[in-house]
Design an enzyme around this catalytic site. Structure first.
Site, PDB file in Angstrom:
ATOM      1  N   ARG A 265      44.330  43.009  41.337  1.00  0.00           N
ATOM      2  CA  ARG A 265      44.460  42.569  42.729  1.00  0.00           C
ATOM      3  C   ARG A 265      44.235  41.076  42.854  1.00  0.00           C
ATOM      4  O   ARG A 265      43.413  40.488  42.153  1.00  0.00           O
ATOM      5  CB  ARG A 265      43.439  43.291  43.595  1.00  0.00           C
TER       6      ARG A 265
ATOM      7  N   CYS B  81      43.461  38.502  46.221  1.00  0.00           N
ATOM      8  CA  CYS B  81      43.124  38.534  47.639  1.00  0.00           C
ATOM      9  C   CYS B  81      42.884  37.105  48.093  1.00  0.00           C
ATOM     10  O   CYS B  81      42.026  36.411  47.529  1.00  0.00           O
ATOM     11  CB  CYS B  81      41.886  39.401  47.881  1.00  0.00           C
TER      12      CYS B  81
END
Length: 161
Positions: free
Chosen positions: A137, A139
């Site tokens: 991920r 972010c």
């Protein structure tokens, strides 16, 4: 005008967008070892806000467009908290995953956009309920998101073909 893909034919996907002509094509090749590509579209997730698709599957990998907290049943943003918006975003992504023939367990990577990094912990609480396989991920905080939402998430997932 949306097009479809079948039998190795090249079919227009977009024709006219805001009085300008765009012809994008998608080609599905059935021979082994050749490019396989298909559009992912479902009424169970918000329609695209511009000239793009909800997602594409290419050679067994789903690439989704970013999803924001629009409820597809009402075509409106109903939640005003980061928790509520993240919940709706994840529901929308779940519908796109299902339409592509995959699920949250097959997500390889997500890219998450937050309007305020101060919402990071609350965002993570909801996100963790859906992405239990803990995909890779990124972010980041951004200045503004479409429709002034608090978060947006896009993903890449494996699709068994």
């Amino acid at each position: 005008m949306a097009g479809s893909v079948s039998g190795g034919k090249v079919i227009p996907y977009f024709k006219y967008v805001k009085k300008k002509c765009f012809i994008c094509t998608v080609k599905m090749l059935k021979s082994k070892g050749e490019c396989k590509m298909r559009v992912v579209a479902t009424e169970k997730a918000p329609k695209a806000l511009g000239p793009y698709s909800q997602g594409f599957v290419h050679n067994g990998v789903l690439y989704s467009a970013g999803q924001i907290a629009i409820n597809p049943a009402t075509d409106a943003i109903e939640a005003d908290t980061i928790e509520g918006q993240t919940e709706q975003v994840c529901k929308n992504l779940g519908e796109i995953l299902a339409a592509a023939g995959t699920d949250f367990d097959h997500v390889l990577k997500t890219t998450c956009f937050l309007s305020d990094m101060g919402n990071f912990a609350a965002f993570n609480e909801v996100y963790a309920k859906y992405f239990t396989s803990k995909p890779a991920r990124s972010c980041v905080a951004v200045k503004t998101l479409p429709k002034e939402v608090l978060c947006e998430v896009e993903l890449i997932a494996a699709v068994e073909e």
